[in-house]
Design a protein around this motif. Structure first.
Motif, PDB file in Angstrom:
ATOM      1  N   SER A 286      27.195  46.559  23.080  1.00 50.17           N
ATOM      2  CA  SER A 286      27.356  46.434  24.351  1.00 50.17           C
ATOM      3  C   SER A 286      28.159  45.263  24.826  1.00 50.17           C
ATOM      4  N   ARG A 287      28.982  44.961  25.732  1.00 48.23           N
ATOM      5  CA  ARG A 287      29.549  43.908  26.380  1.00 48.23           C
ATOM      6  C   ARG A 287      28.909  43.570  27.690  1.00 48.23           C
ATOM      7  N   ASP A 288      28.707  44.619  28.370  1.00 52.00           N
ATOM      8  CA  ASP A 288      27.908  44.607  29.789  1.00 52.00           C
ATOM      9  C   ASP A 288      27.373  45.691  30.138  1.00 52.00           C
TER      10      ASP A 288
ATOM     11  N   ALA B 277      21.986  45.268  19.588  1.00 51.18           N
ATOM     12  CA  ALA B 277      20.467  45.733  19.625  1.00 51.18           C
ATOM     13  C   ALA B 277      20.298  46.680  18.566  1.00 51.18           C
ATOM     14  N   SER B 278      18.920  46.741  17.765  1.00 50.33           N
ATOM     15  CA  SER B 278      18.571  47.771  17.110  1.00 50.33           C
ATOM     16  C   SER B 278      17.928  48.889  18.073  1.00 50.33           C
ATOM     17  N   GLN B 279      17.922  50.124  17.220  1.00 50.25           N
ATOM     18  CA  GLN B 279      17.177  51.087  17.837  1.00 50.25           C
ATOM     19  C   GLN B 279      16.121  51.699  17.322  1.00 50.25           C
ATOM     20  N   ASN B 280      15.595  52.732  17.935  1.00 47.43           N
ATOM     21  CA  ASN B 280      14.470  53.730  17.411  1.00 47.43           C
ATOM     22  C   ASN B 280      13.404  52.815  16.920  1.00 47.43           C
TER      23      ASN B 280
ATOM     24  N   GLY C  46      19.594  56.237  19.551  1.00 46.49           N
ATOM     25  CA  GLY C  46      19.817  55.438  20.615  1.00 46.49           C
ATOM     26  C   GLY C  46      19.343  55.795  22.008  1.00 46.49           C
ATOM     27  N   LYS C  47      19.668  55.074  22.894  1.00 53.41           N
ATOM     28  CA  LYS C  47      19.422  55.584  24.293  1.00 53.41           C
ATOM     29  C   LYS C  47      20.976  55.521  25.262  1.00 53.41           C
ATOM     30  N   ALA C  48      21.127  56.829  25.689  1.00 58.12           N
ATOM     31  CA  ALA C  48      22.438  57.040  26.290  1.00 58.12           C
ATOM     32  C   ALA C  48      22.835  56.170  27.786  1.00 58.12           C
ATOM     33  N   PRO C  49      23.738  55.734  27.705  1.00 56.99           N
ATOM     34  CA  PRO C  49      24.120  54.639  29.045  1.00 56.99           C
ATOM     35  C   PRO C  49      23.540  55.183  30.134  1.00 56.99           C
ATOM     36  N   SER C  50      23.179  54.023  31.052  1.00 54.75           N
ATOM     37  CA  SER C  50      22.796  54.680  32.423  1.00 54.75           C
ATOM     38  C   SER C  50      23.874  54.708  33.434  1.00 54.75           C
TER      39      SER C  50
END
Length: 230
Positions: free
Chosen positions: A51-53, A75-78, A129-133
């Protein structure tokens, strides 16, 4: 939360390795520690969140193909609470109980537990990963392209095929999913082609292809299918 420096042209993977970081993820089921396995798009372990923001966020990006950029947030995931200490790693110790296919029997009973217990747990565990909000702030365009020959891959074979076809007057599109043309010649310092070092030969052919009006060279481009009716 850590700050690393990198060189322009580095991938996230190469930059992390240069900084001594080898742990990149956790296996999906048992949460065993995983490191980098490859140097390209076939990478199965190094899936990261980039991500950038808050408006520009993308999960499940392969660190081996993501170029670094100033201000990148990786960022790492899971894992929870952190990559180095993941409480779900207890699944590794319980692996004898979680043999392949155990869920087909375990989640059958009691029947009433499916909706209240099993399904919510499975849904929380599913995915990486988590989907963008937030909505994507960028805009994208699509277009149709036509050619006589599409060459997938800008290595020795791809460059040779593209140049041979272009010299006959054919309309050629050369695509490569990497940021730079050359394939293995980018790393093989011992290769010699037509009396030139391999990488130098690749750049010479690339310049010749780009000078031809009937050739388009597209980097960071993936050819993934060929279907009926072209």
């Amino acid at each position: 939360g850590k700050i690393y420096s990198a060189l322009e042209g580095d991938t996230v993977a190469s930059a992390l390795l240069a900084n001594g970081v080898h742990l990149i993820g956790r296996s999906f089921k048992y949460h065993r520690p995983r490191g980098f396995l490859s140097a390209g798009p076939e990478e199965p372990n190094a899936l990261i969140d980039v991500s950038r923001d808050s408006m520009r966020k993308q999960p499940n990006v392969r660190a081996t193909v993501q170029d670094v950029f100033d201000g990148a947030i990786i960022a790492s995931q899971n894992r929870f609470p952190s990559l180095s200490f993941d409480i779900s790693a207890i699944n590794d110790f319980l692996s004898p109980m979680f043999a392949a296919g155990f869920y087909y029997k375990t989640f059958m009973w009691p029947k009433a537990a499916w909706h209240k217990i099993y399904e919510p747990i499975i849904r929380r565990a599913a995915g990486l990963g988590k989907a963008p909000s937030e909505p994507d702030a960028d805009h994208y365009s699509s277009r149709y392209a036509h050619c006589d020959l599409l060459v997938a891959g800008g290595g020795v074979a791809g460059l040779t095929a593209a140049l041979a076809a272009a010299n006959t007057g054919a309309s050629v599109i050369l695509v490569d999913e990497n940021a730079e043309i050359g394939g293995a010649l980018r790393f093989d310092t011992g290769a010699v082609i037509n009396g030139l070092p391999g990488y130098e030969w690749a750049q010479k052919v690339l310049a010749e292809l780009k000078s031809l009006p009937n050739v388009r060279v597209l980097t960071r481009t993936t050819a993934f299918g060929y279907y009926n009716h072209n």
